[in-house]
Design an enzyme around this catalytic site. Structure first.
Site, PDB file in Angstrom:
ATOM      1  N   SER A   1       0.988  -1.296   0.090  1.00 35.93           N
ATOM      2  CA  SER A   1       0.101   0.040  -0.029  1.00 35.93           C
ATOM      3  C   SER A   1       0.572   1.315  -0.128  1.00 35.93           C
ATOM      4  O   SER A   1       1.655   1.555  -1.059  1.00 35.93           O
ATOM      5  CB  SER A   1      -0.994  -0.013   1.189  1.00 35.93           C
TER       6      SER A   1
ATOM      7  N   HIS B   1      -2.817  -1.480  -3.252  1.00 37.06           N
ATOM      8  CA  HIS B   1      -3.864  -0.266  -3.057  1.00 37.06           C
ATOM      9  C   HIS B   1      -3.553   0.787  -3.757  1.00 37.06           C
ATOM     10  O   HIS B   1      -2.759   1.730  -3.356  1.00 37.06           O
ATOM     11  CB  HIS B   1      -3.950  -0.009  -1.516  1.00 37.06           C
TER      12      HIS B   1
ATOM     13  N   ASP C   1      -4.242  -5.009   6.103  1.00 37.02           N
ATOM     14  CA  ASP C   1      -4.764  -5.836   4.873  1.00 37.02           C
ATOM     15  C   ASP C   1      -3.410  -6.820   4.822  1.00 37.02           C
ATOM     16  O   ASP C   1      -2.451  -6.487   4.779  1.00 37.02           O
ATOM     17  CB  ASP C   1      -4.919  -4.965   3.752  1.00 37.02           C
TER      18      ASP C   1
END
EC number: 3.1.1.61
Length: 381
Positions: A197, A225, A321
């Protein structure tokens, strides 16, 4: 609006003062909206709200911001031109580039990262979108908070970034207890899965450049992401960095060795068994862990295909995540490696995995690629 007065001794006092945020955008609507969001946070204050990049360059020393939210397209001096001047005037300044989802702006955002911007954020394209931009607000506030937290830590962390050769082992974690490492599973890896991310694009390009032998023999699947258009550009950058084919995964595409598959922005990338191999399944379901695409759907779905033959890597990023998916990979007999805190832009995702005790190694970014090459060659030492 409470506009802050600079305090040179902000970090010398017994408590940390609010994060000082400069907002630079030629749209008065967006400027006002972002400023109101910042003022609503107890740990943030607006250092300045400005219309052009030239205004920002002229006022950055007086306003003394910790973070600048910088629009790309502005009159007089645009964001990409203002960026190096801002960084030259204030050491350790955190700059988050804000842009609408066009290919040109995505390219500029990637260039900004190479010039020293800390991150980017996609901006709603119309006032109608802005009025309901809960995701934009959530992401922006989290990016400001987490990026600033890393910069405010003692400078001792920076020394751990030096790329001098060191033994392959878990890196001491300055702000957390040392993670408990699992022994490497001896299952032969059959696929490499990567989740990332904040800070991920730069980390991914470093990583794929060093794993050519792995890519040649095994499929590599990545969830970063990132919004649509941006993932298209990232895939092109990854292909250049790796010297191997890289593209956004296509629904029902057969997964093959020699390719890097990237989750497309706005859709989860899952895997499904087909014969003895795997196909990509694009999922337009709800966000997972506030993200779409998310890492967990990729990780968990891969177990049905490769069982214990999965080697998963969790790179820099906010949130957690990938942790739950990583737990399931380990339970199936696979392995998880996390990036260490010192080399991460934000040690959220890899930190969650490390602290959950699911990692066989927690390594500086520069040591991950060599370790992967050895593991895929059968060396589990």
């Amino acid at each position: 609006m409470r506009t802050a007065v600079a305090s040179p001794a902000a970090l010398d006092s017994g408590r940390q003062e609010p994060l000082r945020v400069m907002v630079v955008d030629d749209s008065v609507v967006i400027r006002g909206l972002i400023s109101r969001w910042i003022e609503a946070e107890p740990d943030m204050v607006v250092a300045a709200s400005l219309r052009t990049g030239l205004d920002a360059v002229n006022q950055v020393e007086r306003a003394n911001p910790d973070v600048v939210v910088l629009d790309i397209e502005m009159p007089e001096l645009d964001g990409i031109s203002a960026l190096p001047q801002l960084l030259a005037k204030k050491r350790n300044l955190i700059v988050i580039m804000a842009s609408t989802l066009t290919r040109r702006n995505a390219e500029i955002s990637f260039k900004a990262l190479s010039l020293g911007a800390a991150d980017y954020i996609p901006k709603p394209e119309s006032t109608r979108e802005i009025a309901a931009a809960d995701i934009f607000k959530h992401d922006l506030i989290q990016k400001i908070r987490h990026l600033a937290a890393k910069r405010r830590r003692p400078a001792a962390l920076a020394s751990a970034r030096e790329p001098e050769p060191r033994p392959i082992q878990a890196t001491p974690v300055p702000a957390h207890s040392a993670p408990v490492l699992r022994p490497f599973s001896t299952h032969a890896p059959r696929a490499l899965l990567i989740g990332s991310s904040t800070g991920g694009p730069q980390a991914l390009m470093t990583l794929v450049a060093g794993i050519g032998p792995v890519i040649d023999r095994y499929p590599v699947l990545i969830t970063q992401h990132m919004p649509p258009t941006f993932t298209t550009i990232l895939a092109e950058h990854l292909a250049r960095a790796a010297g191997r084919p890289a593209h956004e995964g296509v629904d029902e595409e057969i997964v093959k060795p020699g390719h890097i598959y990237l989750a497309t922005g706005g859709r989860h990338m899952r895997l499904a068994r087909k014969g003895t191999g795997a196909v990509i399944v694009l999922d337009d379901g709800p966000a997972v862990n506030f993200c779409k695409p998310a890492v967990d759907p990729l990780f968990t779905s891969a177990i049905d295909v490769w069982q214990g033959g999965i080697l998963a890597v969790i790179l820099t990023g906010m949130g957690s995540d990938g942790m739950r998916g990583g737990q399931q990979i380990v339970a199936a007999g696979g392995n998880v490696i996390a990036q260490d805190e010192a080399s991460s832009v934000v040690w959220g995702m890899p930190g969650a995995a490390a602290q959950a005790g699911i990692c066989a190694a927690v390594l500086p970014l520069q040591q991950i690629a060599p370790k992967l090459v050895r593991l895929f060659a059968g060396d589990h030492s």
